[in-house]
Scaffold this motif. Sequence first.
Motif, PDB file in Angstrom:
ATOM      1  N   UNK A  92      31.595  84.793  58.031  1.00  0.00           N
ATOM      2  CA  UNK A  92      32.778  84.959  57.180  1.00  0.00           C
ATOM      3  C   UNK A  92      32.409  85.616  55.854  1.00  0.00           C
ATOM      4  N   UNK A  93      33.330  86.422  55.382  1.00  0.00           N
ATOM      5  CA  UNK A  93      33.218  87.026  54.057  1.00  0.00           C
ATOM      6  C   UNK A  93      34.461  86.614  53.266  1.00  0.00           C
ATOM      7  N   UNK A  94      34.261  85.796  52.241  1.00  0.00           N
ATOM      8  CA  UNK A  94      35.396  85.234  51.504  1.00  0.00           C
ATOM      9  C   UNK A  94      35.685  85.992  50.212  1.00  0.00           C
ATOM     10  N   UNK A  95      36.968  86.269  50.004  1.00  0.00           N
ATOM     11  CA  UNK A  95      37.461  86.830  48.749  1.00  0.00           C
ATOM     12  C   UNK A  95      38.375  85.792  48.108  1.00  0.00           C
ATOM     13  N   UNK A  96      38.072  85.389  46.900  1.00  0.00           N
ATOM     14  CA  UNK A  96      38.846  84.325  46.241  1.00  0.00           C
ATOM     15  C   UNK A  96      40.079  84.884  45.537  1.00  0.00           C
ATOM     16  N   UNK A 141      46.886  75.101  48.549  1.00  0.00           N
ATOM     17  CA  UNK A 141      45.426  75.142  48.423  1.00  0.00           C
ATOM     18  C   UNK A 141      44.747  75.568  49.716  1.00  0.00           C
ATOM     19  N   UNK A 142      45.395  75.365  50.845  1.00  0.00           N
ATOM     20  CA  UNK A 142      44.785  75.698  52.142  1.00  0.00           C
ATOM     21  C   UNK A 142      45.144  77.111  52.611  1.00  0.00           C
ATOM     22  N   UNK A 143      45.758  77.876  51.738  1.00  0.00           N
ATOM     23  CA  UNK A 143      46.185  79.212  52.136  1.00  0.00           C
ATOM     24  C   UNK A 143      44.981  80.102  52.446  1.00  0.00           C
ATOM     25  N   UNK A 144      45.015  80.776  53.599  1.00  0.00           N
ATOM     26  CA  UNK A 144      43.994  81.739  53.982  1.00  0.00           C
ATOM     27  C   UNK A 144      44.673  82.967  54.566  1.00  0.00           C
ATOM     28  N   UNK A 145      44.202  84.134  54.182  1.00  0.00           N
ATOM     29  CA  UNK A 145      44.745  85.386  54.701  1.00  0.00           C
ATOM     30  C   UNK A 145      43.594  86.215  55.286  1.00  0.00           C
ATOM     31  N   UNK A 146      43.671  86.516  56.580  1.00  0.00           N
ATOM     32  CA  UNK A 146      42.626  87.318  57.208  1.00  0.00           C
ATOM     33  C   UNK A 146      42.836  88.785  56.859  1.00  0.00           C
ATOM     34  N   UNK A 171      34.451  88.304  59.888  1.00  0.00           N
ATOM     35  CA  UNK A 171      35.823  88.073  59.426  1.00  0.00           C
ATOM     36  C   UNK A 171      35.872  88.026  57.906  1.00  0.00           C
ATOM     37  N   UNK A 172      36.693  88.901  57.354  1.00  0.00           N
ATOM     38  CA  UNK A 172      36.934  88.887  55.913  1.00  0.00           C
ATOM     39  C   UNK A 172      38.240  88.154  55.640  1.00  0.00           C
TER      40      UNK A 172
END
Length: 537
Positions: free
Chosen positions: A133-137, A145-150, A177-178
């Motif tokens: 995974x590659x995370x962008x904050x 708080x649990x929001x995630x967008x691929x 996955x970013x």
Amino acid sequence: MVHYHRSHQPRKANNTDSIIKDEESQNNITLDCSSSAYYKRTRPKLLSFLFLITFLSCCYVFAPLFLGPSFPLSLLYSPATENDLKQDGVGANDSPCSSVSTGTICCDRSGYRSDVCVMKGDIRTHSASSSVFLYNSRSNNNVSRNFEEELQHEKIKPYTRKWETSVMDTIDELNLISKKVNSGSVGGCDVQHDVPAVFFSNGGYTGNVYHEFNDGIVPLYITSQHFKKKVVFVILEYHNWWIMKYGDILSRLSDFPPIDFQGDNRTHCFTEAIVGLRIHDELTVDSSLMRGNKSIADFRNLLDKAYWPRIKGLIRDEERKAQEKLREQVSSSESSEASQQQYITIRQQVQENPMKKPKLVILSRSGSRAITNENLLVKMAKEIGFLVQVLKPDRTTEMAKIYRTLNASDVMIGVHGAAMTHFLFLRPGSVFIQVVPLGTTWAAETYYGEPARKLGLKYIGYQILPRESTLYEKYDKNDPILRDPTSINKKGWEYTKKIYLDSQNVMLDLRRFRKRLHRAYEYTLSKSKLSLQHQPM
């Protein structure tokens, strides 16, 4: 198991055909445009406009013929070939992914042999889902708080035989996955690394020494050497025996222990990662594609540095055993002085012989493609003046021991097969004689002959005659298997393997082969004399 695929050798267009086609096209252009000029003279006002339209149309349609392949318009008509990419060798600085901004994934899928992806930013492994995974904050108080967008999802099999569907089907796939996530919603890191990672697979044909070097070790060097050992290797389909076998080389490429991706469930965090290995050609390094113009000679120097610490240890062990044996002889002998003198004489002979005689190593095979009159070959080589050693490496033979033997030799002889990969252990300037059985001509040259020359070896290919093959006893002398092996190879890999690789041994015509040995002997002596002449007095 070297697969004799010709598909990765792009066929170059015939220059004569290209010229003829270009001339024909130009003639057509002349006819079309001149006919427009003719009507211009009859009705100048109306047809001036038509002439302009026709002229522009001609230019648009036939421009690629005049402007050449470098013109961008040609990209609309002809896809990139492997030859354009120079064997997957977009250089480190020329690659589409040579410059990647933080928080992004860039995948270069233009190569014929392998895909390579580059990631930068907050990178975290998740072996349970075969994902990286590659995370962008993002900071947004109005969002859960649990929001995630691929943002991006790439799939890659990090193995260097991309064109070979059958083996790629067996390679584990990674998800890259970013995601954009809320600040603070991402879990912590079990292991934080402050150096980049290189991900690659040890599946496929790993277990065969040719594939281990060609598909793995050499590409690993190409991909990682510029990090100067400040890199972590993350391995899919991890094998302990492979780590033991190539640990000496890995220690010259990385200061850190490799990670077993599937076997290590911890979250490893990196700021940069390369997924997949770059590869240039068969058992070689193209210096024009490397940072610092590194070449196959530099790779060979790395092998030298990798194996010499172990070789020095082997030499110390042998000297210690020799001294112990001497002490035993002295203590059991009535005349210790005589024993001492006898030992000194033997030791001098052992030390002097290698200096006087060129050393020849025969890589011996058992099973298929063995030299059935190998004992007579050894005898003949000794008569010519060689110091001969027969080497029979197997999967359990320590690589440093093989390297030591071949590095100290002047000539290596072997029958075409995976063991010929060990030509990489010869010193540049040494002689490599490859015995080429029936049906293996193209493969012998492509996989070992040409790469050996690139390393700076004196390569001699000995193409056997039908009567030197044990197939001569099984088939009629006019059978295509003996007279036209190319026609048999065209039937498919299974025919090549069954007939020429698994069912053929070699009985050398020693009178014919003797000429090659003499050439090698004279070449080695002349090289030694030249070396002595250049030594300081």
